[in-house]
Design an enzyme around this catalytic site. Structure first.
Site, PDB file in Angstrom:
ATOM      1  N   ARG A   1       0.526  13.985  11.173  1.00 40.00           N
ATOM      2  CA  ARG A   1       0.536  12.582  11.583  1.00 40.00           C
ATOM      3  C   ARG A   1       1.073  12.372  13.002  1.00 40.00           C
ATOM      4  O   ARG A   1       0.753  11.375  13.634  1.00 40.00           O
ATOM      5  CB  ARG A   1       1.350  11.751  10.592  1.00 40.00           C
ATOM      6  CG  ARG A   1       0.644  11.655   9.249  1.00 40.00           C
ATOM      7  CD  ARG A   1       1.204  10.528   8.430  1.00 40.00           C
ATOM      8  NE  ARG A   1       0.517  10.437   7.148  1.00 40.00           N
ATOM      9  CZ  ARG A   1       0.942   9.717   6.129  1.00 40.00           C
ATOM     10  NH1 ARG A   1       2.061   9.024   6.230  1.00 40.00           N
ATOM     11  NH2 ARG A   1       0.257   9.668   5.012  1.00 40.00           N
TER      12      ARG A   1
ATOM     13  N   ASP B   1       6.898  -5.893   6.011  1.00 34.43           N
ATOM     14  CA  ASP B   1       6.771  -4.431   6.035  1.00 34.43           C
ATOM     15  C   ASP B   1       7.539  -3.935   7.256  1.00 34.43           C
ATOM     16  O   ASP B   1       7.809  -4.703   8.189  1.00 34.43           O
ATOM     17  CB  ASP B   1       5.296  -4.029   6.141  1.00 34.43           C
ATOM     18  CG  ASP B   1       5.036  -2.626   5.600  1.00 34.43           C
ATOM     19  OD1 ASP B   1       4.498  -2.492   4.485  1.00 34.43           O
ATOM     20  OD2 ASP B   1       5.382  -1.643   6.304  1.00 34.43           O
TER      21      ASP B   1
HETATM   22  C1  SAM Z   1       2.308   2.453  -0.388  1.00 37.67           C
HETATM   23  S1  SAM Z   1       2.611   0.973   0.496  1.00 37.67           S
HETATM   24  C2  SAM Z   1       2.729  -0.185  -0.840  1.00 37.67           C
HETATM   25  C3  SAM Z   1       1.907  -1.441  -0.583  1.00 37.67           C
HETATM   26  C4  SAM Z   1       1.883  -2.436  -1.732  1.00 37.67           C
HETATM   27  N1  SAM Z   1       3.205  -2.915  -2.072  1.00 37.67           N
HETATM   28  C5  SAM Z   1       1.198  -1.865  -2.944  1.00 37.67           C
HETATM   29  O1  SAM Z   1       1.856  -1.605  -3.955  1.00 37.67           O
HETATM   30  O2  SAM Z   1      -0.026  -1.670  -2.884  1.00 37.67           O
HETATM   31  C6  SAM Z   1       4.316   1.175   0.988  1.00 37.67           C
HETATM   32  C7  SAM Z   1       4.708   0.314   2.181  1.00 37.67           C
HETATM   33  O3  SAM Z   1       6.131   0.350   2.308  1.00 37.67           O
HETATM   34  C8  SAM Z   1       6.429   0.249   3.695  1.00 37.67           C
HETATM   35  N2  SAM Z   1       7.801   0.702   3.943  1.00 37.67           N
HETATM   36  C9  SAM Z   1       8.287   1.961   3.973  1.00 37.67           C
HETATM   37  N3  SAM Z   1       9.589   1.956   4.275  1.00 37.67           N
HETATM   38  C10 SAM Z   1       9.959   0.663   4.461  1.00 37.67           C
HETATM   39  C11 SAM Z   1      11.189   0.013   4.805  1.00 37.67           C
HETATM   40  N4  SAM Z   1      12.303   0.686   5.050  1.00 37.67           N
HETATM   41  N5  SAM Z   1      11.166  -1.333   4.906  1.00 37.67           N
HETATM   42  C12 SAM Z   1      10.045  -2.044   4.687  1.00 37.67           C
HETATM   43  N6  SAM Z   1       8.854  -1.490   4.363  1.00 37.67           N
HETATM   44  C13 SAM Z   1       8.812  -0.143   4.242  1.00 37.67           C
HETATM   45  C14 SAM Z   1       5.362   1.125   4.343  1.00 37.67           C
HETATM   46  O4  SAM Z   1       5.180   0.830   5.705  1.00 37.67           O
HETATM   47  C15 SAM Z   1       4.130   0.824   3.481  1.00 37.67           C
HETATM   48  O5  SAM Z   1       3.308  -0.153   4.068  1.00 37.67           O
END
Ligand code: SAM
Length: 275
Positions: A44, A144
């Site tokens: 990445r 996010d």
């Molecule tokens: C796999 S996605 C989940 C999206 C959605 N909630 C779903 O269940 O389909 C996880 C998201 O968490 C975000 N994320 C990771 N670490 C984070 C943090 N410390 N604070 C806020 N968002 C975070 C990532 O950028 C990503 O967009």
């Protein structure tokens, strides 16, 4: 590293460099990278590292350690943003059948790791179509840590394949089919967009005060990226942002066991804040 015949060569990530990058990612985002994620990080970040002119991960680490913009770029590149509309459909059914009918005031919903907005707009579609909610109104906030996905969420423009799980009636009422240069895409309509706000929030930091308490919080498929102390920290940050009587949803493969007992479980991955 060089590009040759369209083949992209990775910058090799040494174990010691991985440890440094891993610790920086943990400090800034809370994301805990297991040893098997080394190749993923190599994949990445290599291209970007080359673009900014660094030759090794060590050079890159030194370069970004004091550069906030670069740290954000790294976070945007390493987070996993997989999502889709109406993911884990049982949650949306519970929301529609068990929560909405009991609602007696303006409903505030938070998609707390919203990625590109599919979860937030799925909730908005259900709310917009509900006669009960029409009386009181609603608002959806998506947050996010990744700024790139937030831009995509605000645009509300998705490849047509993202429409597969959206019920036909919602697709007709709340989505516009793209044509011309938008052929093969669809766009969320202005009504839903006007009720859905996207902002950057890092869940491991104190939640900003503009995030006022919510009736419903969707925190799904994000706890899996953290170790136990970070999970506890995040849940501690989020609980004050749930109204009394409000609900927290986590992903189907996640659990609050050993994380918090401040909430009462009402379904395997649905919790209520009773007090
Ligand atoms: C796999 S996605 C989940 C999206 C959605 N909630 C779903 O269940 O389909 C996880 C998201 O968490 C975000 N994320 C990771 N670490 C984070 C943090 N410390 N604070 C806020 N968002 C975070 C990532 O950028 C990503 O967009």
């Amino acid at each position: 590293m060089h590009a040759n015949n369209g083949i992209f060569y990775k910058i090799p990530l040494k174990d010691i460099e991985f440890e440094k990058i891993k610790s920086l990612i943990y400090d800034k985002s809370g994301i805990f990278l297991k040893a098997e994620k080394k190749t993923l990080i190599e994949n990445r970040l290599s291209k970007h590292i080359k673009t900014i002119g660094c030759k090794t991960f060590n050079e890159y680490h030194n370069y970004i350690s004091s550069n906030i913009d670069e740290i954000q770029i790294m976070i945007d590149l390493i987070t996993t943003n997989e999502t889709y509309f109406f993911r884990e459909i049982e949650h949306f059914k519970f929301f529609e059948k068990e929560i909405i009918p009991k609602q007696k005031s303006h409903l505030r919903v938070w998609s707390a790791a919203s990625s590109i907005g599919a979860e937030a707009y799925s909730l908005a579609m259900i709310l917009e179509s509900s006669n009960e909610i029409k009386k009181y109104g609603y608002s959806v906030v998506g947050t996010d840590i990744n700024t790139e996905v937030l831009k995509r969420a605000e645009n509300g423009l998705y490849p047509m394949k993202f429409s597969e799980k959206i019920p036909r009636q919602y697709l007709r009422e709340y989505c516009l089919e793209g044509f011309g240069k938008y052929e093969g895409s669809f766009m969320i309509n202005d009504t839903l967009k006007s009720k859905t706000l996207f902002r950057q929030v890092n869940l491991i930091e104190p939640i900003p005060s503009f995030i006022e308490p919510f009736d419903i919080v969707f925190l799904r498929n994000v706890l899996i990226y953290f170790d136990m102390p970070m999970k506890q920290k995040i849940i501690k940050n989020i609980i004050p942002k749930i109204k009394k009587g409000g609900y927290l949803f986590i992903g189907h493969s996640e659990s609050l066991n050993n994380i918090s007992n401040a909430l009462k479980q009402v379904r395997p991955t649905v919790y209520i804040k009773e007090f």
